[in-house]
Scaffold this active site. Structure first.
Site, short mmCIF file in Angstrom:
data_model
loop_
_atom_site.label_atom_id
_atom_site.label_comp_id
_atom_site.label_asym_id
_atom_site.label_seq_id
_atom_site.Cartn_x
_atom_site.Cartn_y
_atom_site.Cartn_z
N PRO A 68 0.78 -1.24 0.00
CA PRO A 68 0.00 0.00 0.00
C PRO A 68 0.82 1.29 0.00
O PRO A 68 0.25 2.36 -0.22
CB PRO A 68 -0.83 -0.09 1.29
CG PRO A 68 -0.50 -1.35 1.94
CD PRO A 68 0.56 -2.05 1.18
N GLU A 69 2.11 1.23 0.23
CA GLU A 69 2.89 2.47 0.33
C GLU A 69 3.00 3.17 -1.02
O GLU A 69 3.14 2.52 -2.05
CB GLU A 69 4.29 2.18 0.88
CG GLU A 69 4.31 1.53 2.26
CD GLU A 69 3.71 2.40 3.35
OE1 GLU A 69 3.42 3.60 3.10
OE2 GLU A 69 3.49 1.88 4.47
N PHE A 71 4.40 6.24 -3.86
CA PHE A 71 5.61 6.58 -4.59
C PHE A 71 6.63 7.33 -3.73
O PHE A 71 7.82 7.02 -3.72
CB PHE A 71 5.20 7.46 -5.78
CG PHE A 71 6.29 7.79 -6.76
CD1 PHE A 71 7.23 6.85 -7.13
CD2 PHE A 71 6.33 9.05 -7.34
CE1 PHE A 71 8.22 7.16 -8.07
CE2 PHE A 71 7.31 9.37 -8.28
CZ PHE A 71 8.26 8.43 -8.63
N HIS A 308 0.69 22.35 -3.60
CA HIS A 308 0.36 20.93 -3.63
C HIS A 308 -0.83 20.69 -2.72
O HIS A 308 -0.74 20.86 -1.50
CB HIS A 308 1.52 20.03 -3.18
CG HIS A 308 1.10 18.59 -3.11
ND1 HIS A 308 1.28 17.81 -2.00
CD2 HIS A 308 0.44 17.81 -4.02
CE1 HIS A 308 0.77 16.60 -2.23
NE2 HIS A 308 0.27 16.57 -3.44
N LEU A 309 -1.94 20.32 -3.33
CA LEU A 309 -3.19 20.13 -2.60
C LEU A 309 -3.54 18.65 -2.65
O LEU A 309 -4.11 18.16 -3.61
CB LEU A 309 -4.29 20.99 -3.25
CG LEU A 309 -5.64 21.04 -2.56
CD1 LEU A 309 -5.51 21.53 -1.12
CD2 LEU A 309 -6.59 21.96 -3.33
N THR A 404 4.00 13.04 2.04
CA THR A 404 5.38 12.79 1.58
C THR A 404 5.59 13.41 0.19
O THR A 404 6.71 13.74 -0.17
CB THR A 404 5.71 11.29 1.53
OG1 THR A 404 4.75 10.63 0.72
CG2 THR A 404 5.73 10.67 2.91
N PHE A 405 4.50 13.58 -0.55
CA PHE A 405 4.59 14.25 -1.86
C PHE A 405 5.08 15.69 -1.65
O PHE A 405 5.97 16.17 -2.36
CB PHE A 405 3.20 14.23 -2.51
CG PHE A 405 3.17 14.67 -3.96
CD1 PHE A 405 3.28 16.00 -4.31
CD2 PHE A 405 2.99 13.74 -4.97
CE1 PHE A 405 3.22 16.40 -5.64
CE2 PHE A 405 2.94 14.12 -6.31
CZ PHE A 405 3.05 15.47 -6.64
N1 GTP Z 1 0.32 14.16 -10.43
C1 GTP Z 1 0.06 14.25 -9.13
N2 GTP Z 1 -0.14 13.14 -8.43
C2 GTP Z 1 -0.37 13.28 -7.11
C3 GTP Z 1 -0.44 14.51 -6.47
N3 GTP Z 1 -0.68 14.30 -5.17
C4 GTP Z 1 -0.74 12.99 -5.01
N4 GTP Z 1 -0.56 12.36 -6.19
C5 GTP Z 1 -0.59 10.94 -6.48
O1 GTP Z 1 -0.95 10.28 -5.31
C6 GTP Z 1 0.13 9.51 -4.85
C7 GTP Z 1 0.13 9.59 -3.35
O2 GTP Z 1 1.08 10.34 -2.86
P1 GTP Z 1 2.41 9.70 -2.40
O3 GTP Z 1 3.07 10.82 -1.77
O4 GTP Z 1 3.16 9.02 -3.42
O5 GTP Z 1 1.90 8.60 -1.46
P2 GTP Z 1 2.37 8.47 -0.06
O6 GTP Z 1 3.78 8.02 -0.01
O7 GTP Z 1 1.34 7.66 0.62
O8 GTP Z 1 2.40 9.98 0.35
P3 GTP Z 1 1.33 10.84 1.03
O9 GTP Z 1 0.13 9.98 1.09
O10 GTP Z 1 1.13 12.07 0.19
O11 GTP Z 1 2.01 11.13 2.31
C8 GTP Z 1 1.36 10.04 -5.58
O12 GTP Z 1 2.33 9.08 -5.79
C9 GTP Z 1 0.77 10.46 -6.88
O13 GTP Z 1 0.64 9.33 -7.72
C10 GTP Z 1 -0.25 15.67 -7.26
O14 GTP Z 1 -0.29 16.79 -6.79
N5 GTP Z 1 -0.01 15.48 -8.58
#
Ligand code: GTP
Ligand code: NAG
Ligand code: NAG
Ligand code: NAG
Length: 445
Positions: A68-69, A71, A308-309, A404-405
């Site tokens: 589930p983790e 990117f 970043h939303l 984390t994004f």
């Molecule tokens: N293109 C794009 N994709 C996003 C955005 N925010 C989230 N995503 C998508 O959603 C995924 C989730 O965010 P990640 O940060 O990777 O996942 P995570 O490691 O669980 O991180 P967070 O949930 O954000 O803490 C990203 O890998 C992207 O595929 C954005 O602003 N733009």
């Protein structure tokens, strides 16, 4: 290096298929890395022979992360494992890190595109990663290893009993598996499992190991207890950072340079829609990260607000640190006024419905919206990187709490040399009382 530069203009005219083929050429060109010391990878000519490699006692470290983790957490786990490989090499072992192919991520839901077995070279610059620690793509591992076999899988887990007497200590022990094992024996006695979508891959042995501590606690086990050539650490996120935000952390983080074609797409988008260019914005970048050292505050950034939303699972839980769309737009307007910016770039994972509402509330926002063709080329991971790259070049950035994004954007801006005041900012929830802002992590060079 000609073969690296050559593929970049190509992406504008070639199909997705030949695009991948070009990347394969790139990775094959690097398969002789073994004799190239990490510190001269940018200048060395690659003249190694397979015989030289075979004569040495090369060992391979592979890893995977809990499915589930996302990117961006996976990018963080890479830093931990790279640190472990550095420790192993310091202790004299000739270890190589095998890059786990990307794919089947929960968030990567764009329909009809093939998003498994994606090599790292599609998202990151392999030469740059190489300059930090020896790495190879999984396909190269299969070729060098003589087949899709992994000698030993260690499934990492916590201790069933938790911390004994509430006291924290670092330890590793072979233990019975706590969770249901995600590997099963086939008729030949090999273990089958997910293996990043490489169905042909088999493991010779799988055992569970309870581990509590930083990544390098695995070093003695890998050097002494286990003697086979290839070892995979599954559930590698179980291990903690050796030294979060230390020099080693930052070296690895800085080496995670985005693939050049993605940076170029981001740059031309900035030029075309945001009137942003490195010259005017003082955002100088050196693809050779070992020579990239910029004074904090020297970067000015393009004349736009970067946002970043994060939505989806962040709002489903009704978290109080995430704003409503109305609240977010109000904040955006006030920041644009305050910083005298008339453009706003928005990166978001909002679903269709929310996006419609957001467009109504913020009709002039600029977004990177890939065509279907672009999406096929870059995939959801590439689009996320382009979004991050554009946010990283904004005059002022505002992210989402504990995403984390957003954290990866902070780091990118730190590398580019932005004043921390323009970076470590996040949205507050509409009714959040104490809206603590993100921590500033300074680069250690
Ligand atoms: N293109 C794009 N994709 C996003 C955005 N925010 C989230 N995503 C998508 O959603 C995924 C989730 O965010 P990640 O940060 O990777 O996942 P995570 O490691 O669980 O991180 P967070 O949930 O954000 O803490 C990203 O890998 C992207 O595929 C954005 O602003 N733009
Ligand atoms: C590794 O080997 C040492 C020494 O033989 C032993 O004490 C220890 O329990 C082993 N550790 C694991 C995790 O197998
Ligand atoms: C599998 O690995 C474990 C841990 O290293 C080891 O104790 C065991 O003997 C191995 N089994 C086989 C069949 O090699
Ligand atoms: C772009 O920025 C430059 C310098 O900041 C400015 O002179 C120019 O008018 C801007 N162009 C547009 C189209 O806004």
């Amino acid at each position: 290096m000609a073969h690296r530069a050559a593929h970049v203009p190509g992406i504008f005219i070639v199909s997705a298929h030949s695009f991948t083929a070009l990347f394969l050429c790139v990775s094959v060109a690097f398969s002789s890395f073994e004799t190239v010391k990490p510190d001269n990878v940018f200048s060395a000519s690659h003249t190694a022979t397979a015989a030289v490699a075979a004569a040495r006692d090369l060992r391979y470290l592979l890893y995977d992360v809990n499915p589930p983790e996302g990117f961006n957490l996976r990018r963080d786990v890479y830093i931990r494992i790279a640190s472990l490989v550095k420790t192993l090499r310091k202790e004299g072992g000739d270890w190589v890190l095998v890059l786990p192919p990307w794919g089947r991520l929960y968030h990567w839901q764009s329909p009809n595109i093939h998003q498994i077995r994606i090599p790292w070279g599609e998202f990151f610059s392999l030469t740059s990663l190489q300059a930090n620690v020896p790495v190879i793509e999984y396909e190269e591992f299969i070729a060098e290893n003589g087949g899709p076999f992994i000698d030993q899988v260690l499934v990492l887990q916590n201790y069933a009993e938790g911390w004994t007497d509430g006291k924290w200590e670092e330890k590793v022990d072979e233990r019975p598996c706590i969770e249901k094992l995600m590997y099963s024996k086939d008729k030949q006695g090999f273990y089958r499992g997910w293996f990043w979508g490489h169905e042909e891959t088999r493991a010779r042995n799988v055992t569970c190991m309870s581990a509590q501590g930083h990544a390098s606690i695995m070093a003695p086990i890998l050097q002494k207890n286990i003697t086979v050539t290839s070892v995979m650490l599954d559930r590698a996120e179980t291990l903690l950072h050796d030294h979060y935000a230390g020099k080693d952390y930052w070296d690895t983080r800085r080496s995670m340079v985005f693939a050049k074609h993605l940076r170029l797409i981001g740059d031309s988008f900035r030029a075309k829609y945001l009137n942003s260019s490195d010259d005017r914005d003082h955002t100088f970048y050196n693809e050779d990260w070992t020579r990239m050292k910029v004074k904090l505050g020297s970067a000015k950034g393009g004349p736009y607000l970067g946002i970043h939303l994060r939505r989806k699972d962040f709002i489903w839980g009704h978290r109080e640190d995430v704003p409503s769309l109305k609240g977010a737009v109000k904040k955006i307007h006030s920041l644009m006024k305050k910083h005298k910016l008339d453009k706003v770039f928005v990166a978001t994972d909002a679903d269709e419905e929310e996006l419609k509402e957001l467009k109504k509330l913020l009709p002039d926002m600029v977004r990177f919206e890939p065509s279907l063709e672009d999406l096929e080329l870059f995939k959801d991971g590439g689009v996320a990187i382009i979004d991050q790259w554009i946010c990283a070049h904004a005059r002022y950035f505002l992210g989402t709490s504990v995403s984390t994004f957003s954290f990866r954007i902070h780091e990118e801006r730190e590398i580019l040399g932005f004043d921390p005041k323009t970076t470590y900012n996040r949205f507050c929830g509409d009714t959040e009382k104490e809206c603590e802002q993100p921590t500033h992590w300074k680069i250690v060079y």
